[in-house]
Scaffold this motif. Structure first.
Motif, PDB file in Angstrom:
ATOM      1  N   GLU A 644      35.375  23.312  35.214  1.00  0.00           N
ATOM      2  CA  GLU A 644      34.532  22.198  34.768  1.00  0.00           C
ATOM      3  C   GLU A 644      35.240  20.843  34.779  1.00  0.00           C
ATOM      4  OE1 GLU A 644      32.800  23.221  31.043  1.00  0.00           O
ATOM      5  OE2 GLU A 644      31.574  24.837  31.872  1.00  0.00           O
ATOM      6  N   PRO A 645      36.505  20.738  34.296  1.00  0.00           N
ATOM      7  CA  PRO A 645      37.136  19.412  34.325  1.00  0.00           C
ATOM      8  C   PRO A 645      37.575  18.969  35.715  1.00  0.00           C
ATOM      9  CG  PRO A 645      38.162  20.882  32.689  1.00  0.00           C
ATOM     10  CD  PRO A 645      37.338  21.726  33.595  1.00  0.00           C
ATOM     11  N   ILE A 646      37.466  19.868  36.715  1.00  0.00           N
ATOM     12  CA  ILE A 646      37.988  19.564  38.055  1.00  0.00           C
ATOM     13  C   ILE A 646      36.886  19.141  39.006  1.00  0.00           C
ATOM     14  CG2 ILE A 646      39.200  20.535  40.056  1.00  0.00           C
ATOM     15  CD1 ILE A 646      40.573  22.466  38.054  1.00  0.00           C
ATOM     16  N   GLY A 647      35.861  19.950  39.115  1.00  0.00           N
ATOM     17  CA  GLY A 647      34.780  19.685  40.060  1.00  0.00           C
ATOM     18  C   GLY A 647      34.158  20.989  40.505  1.00  0.00           C
ATOM     19  N   ALA A 648      33.663  21.027  41.730  1.00  0.00           N
ATOM     20  CA  ALA A 648      33.020  22.229  42.246  1.00  0.00           C
ATOM     21  C   ALA A 648      34.067  23.296  42.553  1.00  0.00           C
ATOM     22  CB  ALA A 648      32.237  21.891  43.510  1.00  0.00           C
ATOM     23  N   PRO A 649      33.836  24.541  42.152  1.00  0.00           N
ATOM     24  CA  PRO A 649      34.782  25.612  42.477  1.00  0.00           C
ATOM     25  C   PRO A 649      34.938  25.767  43.989  1.00  0.00           C
ATOM     26  CG  PRO A 649      33.191  26.334  40.832  1.00  0.00           C
ATOM     27  CD  PRO A 649      32.707  25.022  41.363  1.00  0.00           C
ATOM     28  N   LEU A 650      36.188  25.914  44.440  1.00  0.00           N
ATOM     29  CA  LEU A 650      36.413  26.071  45.872  1.00  0.00           C
ATOM     30  C   LEU A 650      35.978  27.445  46.377  1.00  0.00           C
ATOM     31  CD1 LEU A 650      39.746  24.197  46.575  1.00  0.00           C
ATOM     32  CD2 LEU A 650      37.414  23.381  46.561  1.00  0.00           C
ATOM     33  N   PHE A 651      35.667  28.337  45.455  1.00  0.00           N
ATOM     34  CA  PHE A 651      35.154  29.631  45.901  1.00  0.00           C
ATOM     35  C   PHE A 651      33.692  29.525  46.336  1.00  0.00           C
ATOM     36  CE2 PHE A 651      38.651  31.061  43.068  1.00  0.00           C
ATOM     37  CZ  PHE A 651      39.390  31.698  44.035  1.00  0.00           C
ATOM     38  N   GLY A 652      33.164  28.317  46.318  1.00  0.00           N
ATOM     39  CA  GLY A 652      31.803  28.116  46.814  1.00  0.00           C
ATOM     40  C   GLY A 652      31.753  27.922  48.315  1.00  0.00           C
ATOM     41  N   TRP A 653      32.896  28.080  48.994  1.00  0.00           N
ATOM     42  CA  TRP A 653      32.953  27.808  50.426  1.00  0.00           C
ATOM     43  C   TRP A 653      33.448  29.026  51.203  1.00  0.00           C
ATOM     44  CZ3 TRP A 653      31.074  23.229  52.108  1.00  0.00           C
ATOM     45  CH2 TRP A 653      30.961  22.195  51.175  1.00  0.00           C
ATOM     46  N   GLY A 654      32.989  29.148  52.435  1.00  0.00           N
ATOM     47  CA  GLY A 654      33.552  30.051  53.438  1.00  0.00           C
ATOM     48  C   GLY A 654      33.677  31.503  52.995  1.00  0.00           C
ATOM     49  N   THR A 655      34.753  32.131  53.511  1.00  0.00           N
ATOM     50  CA  THR A 655      35.006  33.540  53.244  1.00  0.00           C
ATOM     51  C   THR A 655      35.155  33.800  51.756  1.00  0.00           C
ATOM     52  OG1 THR A 655      36.144  33.690  55.369  1.00  0.00           O
ATOM     53  CG2 THR A 655      36.514  35.477  53.800  1.00  0.00           C
ATOM     54  N   LEU A 656      35.812  32.887  51.061  1.00  0.00           N
ATOM     55  CA  LEU A 656      36.021  33.058  49.628  1.00  0.00           C
ATOM     56  C   LEU A 656      34.686  33.136  48.890  1.00  0.00           C
ATOM     57  CD1 LEU A 656      38.935  30.529  48.992  1.00  0.00           C
ATOM     58  CD2 LEU A 656      39.081  32.969  49.489  1.00  0.00           C
ATOM     59  N   ARG A 657      33.708  32.371  49.333  1.00  0.00           N
ATOM     60  CA  ARG A 657      32.412  32.381  48.674  1.00  0.00           C
ATOM     61  C   ARG A 657      31.779  33.774  48.754  1.00  0.00           C
ATOM     62  NH1 ARG A 657      26.989  31.938  49.629  1.00  0.00           N
ATOM     63  NH2 ARG A 657      25.808  30.759  48.061  1.00  0.00           N
ATOM     64  N   GLY A 658      31.906  34.420  49.890  1.00  0.00           N
ATOM     65  CA  GLY A 658      31.324  35.754  50.019  1.00  0.00           C
ATOM     66  C   GLY A 658      31.929  36.728  49.035  1.00  0.00           C
ATOM     67  N   TRP A 659      33.244  36.692  48.898  1.00  0.00           N
ATOM     68  CA  TRP A 659      33.897  37.585  47.943  1.00  0.00           C
ATOM     69  C   TRP A 659      33.509  37.244  46.503  1.00  0.00           C
ATOM     70  CZ3 TRP A 659      39.145  36.669  50.805  1.00  0.00           C
ATOM     71  CH2 TRP A 659      39.200  37.480  51.937  1.00  0.00           C
ATOM     72  N   SER A 660      33.422  35.950  46.207  1.00  0.00           N
ATOM     73  CA  SER A 660      33.083  35.524  44.859  1.00  0.00           C
ATOM     74  C   SER A 660      31.667  35.955  44.486  1.00  0.00           C
ATOM     75  CB  SER A 660      33.216  33.995  44.754  1.00  0.00           C
ATOM     76  OG  SER A 660      32.886  33.550  43.459  1.00  0.00           O
ATOM     77  N   VAL A 661      30.713  35.731  45.397  1.00  0.00           N
ATOM     78  CA  VAL A 661      29.316  36.099  45.128  1.00  0.00           C
ATOM     79  C   VAL A 661      29.196  37.607  44.955  1.00  0.00           C
ATOM     80  CG1 VAL A 661      27.011  36.205  46.148  1.00  0.00           C
ATOM     81  CG2 VAL A 661      28.341  34.073  46.254  1.00  0.00           C
ATOM     82  N   HIS A 662      29.886  38.358  45.795  1.00  0.00           N
ATOM     83  CA  HIS A 662      29.820  39.822  45.698  1.00  0.00           C
ATOM     84  C   HIS A 662      30.305  40.297  44.329  1.00  0.00           C
ATOM     85  CE1 HIS A 662      30.064  44.028  46.897  1.00  0.00           C
ATOM     86  NE2 HIS A 662      31.304  44.054  46.429  1.00  0.00           N
ATOM     87  N   CYS A 663      31.418  39.727  43.849  1.00  0.00           N
ATOM     88  CA  CYS A 663      31.960  40.134  42.559  1.00  0.00           C
ATOM     89  C   CYS A 663      30.984  39.822  41.426  1.00  0.00           C
ATOM     90  CB  CYS A 663      33.295  39.426  42.330  1.00  0.00           C
ATOM     91  SG  CYS A 663      34.085  39.831  40.748  1.00  0.00           S
ATOM     92  N   ARG A 664      30.398  38.627  41.452  1.00  0.00           N
ATOM     93  CA  ARG A 664      29.483  38.231  40.381  1.00  0.00           C
ATOM     94  C   ARG A 664      28.210  39.095  40.385  1.00  0.00           C
ATOM     95  NH1 ARG A 664      31.193  33.190  38.456  1.00  0.00           N
ATOM     96  NH2 ARG A 664      32.950  32.424  39.685  1.00  0.00           N
TER      97      ARG A 664
END
Length: 794
Positions: A644-664
């Protein structure tokens, strides 16, 4: 409000109720049982006189011959001090040519009496001589003095009167009237405000605003009272918006028989007028500091134009003695600060002096040199030290940048300073870095090397926030400008961060080309910095995702080895994280978890605010893959909070986003939406350090709880919640616990030294360190803690 006339020497009748200070009142009374001279010191408006009179009233029955008050504010000649005291105690023969000191001594010789000497500072030497003579002549005499600085007599016990307790700065006062909160400042505001506006109370609806107002007024009773009486004309919120000129706002108030107490300006001005010319000049120059300043900074900024560095040191010691400057810490770590009210008065005087711009420029130059020294020294073992120092200096770094961006002709230096601080922005202050860089770039648009550097730093910071389009715009401009200027280094940096931005967009082939080009350039120049080194692990991450795992491992391991050889932390932590992701992509969860935790441990050491949420979320993926949905859900929620104090999570992009969404999605399917939402609520109350410890597997359940009013419970990265009292016990050494127990017994530093067979200076050092560890602001705070947490044999 008119004062009630009374007989000279008697205590004035209390017109308003005395609020708070219960522990201080009791402790000062105990001090007067042990010491014959107790001096209350502190800044103007902190309530020394009111506290002294309150203590004196409580002790009237203790002294068979009563309590007498000598008011010295109107005594402007040292030779008249004895006469004023003689009149207060009704000594005979006050008009003859006899020595008034001798008259007083004879009169008090057989009496048991408490003498209150109020406002001694302007006639301090005369007061000291008189008190010394009277204490020798009258064994039953006790003296309670108030002064901006101690009288300096042997056997004098100095009690520093602190501002009232406030939310966000101290624990509630023990036994304080609580106004629903337990904080003295809020209780005083409520008491005085209810007299001005019938029925006014501090409640949940206005508590935060009142707390903010009281904090802005430094918890000074005089300032709070002057604000409270404005309530019929202004609401609390209106007062907050008008505090830019606090002196004009508080220019009217109670009308007592002390004109210097009618306004806050008079209270502070009284202290200023009592300073020497050197001290006045130093006070004004010190006002440019926004926070605490170390000795080097004070000397750099305040010396020159008539003051040598040696004079600055002696002058600041005098201002500490006069309660104008606060001394914090001990030895090489000592720092100096001013209350905001004191600083504001100094700023006015500095503006009147005509040297404001010159002093502010010296201030800026000091912090510019500091930033560039840190940048040059960054690739090495001193990273944690530079981060700690800069975090402590952050208010003044901000002030220096503001000078660059508001003073005509200084914008390019602002670009230079903002660019030099890249190491601080990317790990500790991402949003702040973006703010300063964007402002500086907008002000100075002419082609320059400073602009080229600021552009690639800005692009990097924007990438860290997930603002990839803005990042690519700045980096492309940097590359074009670098080619025009022939600046190969800036071009290589722009190329590197363009590649990184493309990686985040999942444009892996293009990212690899840019990163390969940047790596070749950095290797050709041989430049060794964290930026030129981190490109290896960035490229390793990309080629690993493209399938070349062996090269990915080699690049990252080479980067780790190079960092370890130089004692470097920041780049090493990212190389470890990239190794973790590479092992994850191969399905080796055990190796991935090992490297991720090692990365997080290194990042915790330097409080890498951007990198830590990367690690925490990645460990959530591993927990979910291992079947621990509850732990995964909590770590996901904790990482969201950290972003929150930084900005948009970088896991919202690319390959990382796929892994992040799958986990959630998997966590929600396993636990249900209600459980996942409960984890988010719980994460909001977990202090940052506790969240990191949980992710590392150091604790089975992260501790956390609701915050006190006005005090966020460690929700910002790097800002831990206040530790529990029991934690303090673990941090004190056995010797410090001994010293704390003796402080609780009321022992002076000299007595502690004699008891433990150590030097008095060593004893003072122990007391300072105990205060720092416990967060105590006085010996009374140590005593209160010891009473609750130490046994008599501690």
């Amino acid at each position: 409000m008119h004062a009630v006339k009374r007989k000279a020497g008697t205590l004035p009748r209390e017109i308003t109720s005395f609020v708070g200070r219960r522990q201080a009142t009791a402790d000062i009374g105990k001090c007067l049982c042990r010491w014959r001279l107790v001096t209350l010191t502190g800044v103007g408006g902190v309530g020394k006189t009111r506290l002294a009179l309150h203590v004196a009233r409580r002790l009237q029955r203790t002294f068979p011959d009563g309590v007498r008050l000598a008011e010295l504010a109107k005594v402007h000649t040292a030779s008249l001090v004895a006469s004023a005291v003689a009149a207060a105690v009704e000594a005979p023969d006050t008009v003859s040519t006899r020595d008034p000191v001798r008259v007083l001594a004879d009169h008090l010789a057989g009496r048991r009496l408490l003498l209150v000497l109020d406002n001694c500072e302007h006639v301090r030497e005369a007061c000291a001589d008189l008190v010394a003579a009277l204490l020798r002549a009258a064994p039953g005499l006790r003296v309670l003095a108030t002064s901006r600085e101690p009288l300096g007599l042997p056997g004098e016990h100095v009690w520093r009167v602190l501002p009232l307790t406030l939310p966000g700065t101290q624990e509630p006062a023990a036994g304080a009237e609580d106004a629903g909160t337990g904080y003295e400042a809020l209780a005083l505001f409520e008491d005085r405000a209810s007299a001005a506006v019938s029925g006014f109370v501090v409640d949940k609806g206005n508590e935060n605003a009142v707390a903010t107002l009281c904090r802005r007024l430094d918890g000074l009773p005089l300032a709070i009272e002057l604000a409270a009486v404005r309530l019929p004309a202004l609401s609390v919120d209106q007062m907050l918006t008008r505090l830019e000129d606090r002196y004009r706002l508080l220019a009217t108030g109670y009308r007592d028989d002390q004109p210097r107490h009618r306004t806050l300006r008079a209270a502070i001005g009284w202290s200023f007028d009592l300073c020497t010319g050197l001290e006045q000049t130093l006070w004004a120059r010190l006002s440019v500091f926004a926070g605490q300043a170390g000795q080097e900074a004070v000397q750099d900024v305040c010396s020159g134009a008539g003051l040598t560095r040696e004079q600055v040191l002696s002058g600041i010691a005098s201002l500490v003695g006069k309660s104008v400057v606060c001394r914090i810490g001990h030895g090489a770590h000592v720092r100096y600060s001013m209350l905001e009210t004191i600083r504001d008065y100094g700023k006015e005087r500095l503006a009147e002096s005509g040297e404001e711009t010159a002093v502010r420029r010296r201030h800026r130059d000091h912090y510019l040199r500091l930033a560039e020294r840190a940048e040059a020294d960054w690739f090495g073992p001193r990273q944690p030290a530079w981060l700690d120092r800069t975090r402590a200096d952050e208010p003044d770094v901000w002030t220096a940048l503001e000078f660059c961006l508001t003073e005509p002709g200084e914008a390019r230096t602002g670009l230079r300073m903002a660019g030099a601080l890249w190491w601080y922005w990317i790990g500790s202050a991402v949003r702040d870095g973006r703010h300063w860089l964007d402002r500086a770039l907008a002000l100075d648009t002419a082609p320059s090397g400073e602009r080229a550097k600021a552009l690639w730093v800005d692009g990097w910071v924007a990438t860290g926030q997930g603002d990839v389009q803005r990042a690519l715009g700045a980096l492309t401009e940097c590359a074009d400008l670098a080619r025009r200027l022939g600046d190969d280094t800036a071009l290589a940096h722009a190329t590197q961060w363009i590649g990184t931005a493309m990686w985040i967009q999942d444009r892996l082939e293009e990212a690899a080309l840019y990163l390969e080009r940047a790596l070749d350039h950095h290797r050709a120049t041989g430049e060794l910095t964290s930026v030129t080194t981190v490109v290896s692990c960035q490229l390793g991450m990309v080629v690993g995702l493209l399938g070349d795992v062996e090269r990915a491992m080699a690049l990252c391991k080479d980067c780790v080895a190079l960092c370890e050889a130089h004692g470097e932390c920041w780049t090493r932590s990212w190389a470890l994280w990239n190794l973790a992701v590479t092992w994850w992509s191969r399905g080796d969860l055990r190796s991935a978890e090992r490297y991720a935790r090692e990365s997080l441990r290194v990042k915790r050491r330097i409080t890498d605010r951007l990198g830590i949420p990367f690690c925490v979320e990645f460990l959530a993926w591993i927990a979910m893959a291992n079947g621990d949905a509850e732990a995964a859900s909590l770590m996901l929620a904790m990482s969201e909070r950290m972003w929150e104090p930084i900005g948009a999570p970088l896991f919202g992009w690319g390959t990382l986003r796929g892994w992040s969404v799958h986990c959630r999605e998997r966590a929600e399917r396993t636990l249900g939406k209600d459980t996942v939402e409960a984890a988010r609520r719980r994460a909001a109350e977990i202090p940052f350090d506790a969240a990191v410890a949980y992710a590392l597997g150091e604790t089975r359940r992260p501790s956390g709880g609701a915050a006190r009013p006005g005090v966020p419970a460690g929700t910002l990265p790097g800002v831990p919640a206040p530790s529990a009292p029991g934690d303090s016990l673990l941090r004190l050494t056995p010797r410090e616990r001994q010293v704390a127990a003796l402080v609780a017994e009321g022992r002076s530093n000299r007595e502690i030294a004699a008891r433990l067979v150590i030097s008095q200076r060593t004893a003072e050092g122990h007391v300072d360190r105990i205060m720092n560890k416990l967060g105590a602001r006085s010996r009374a705070g140590i005593a209160s803690w010891a009473a609750n947490h130490l046994t008599s044999g501690a």
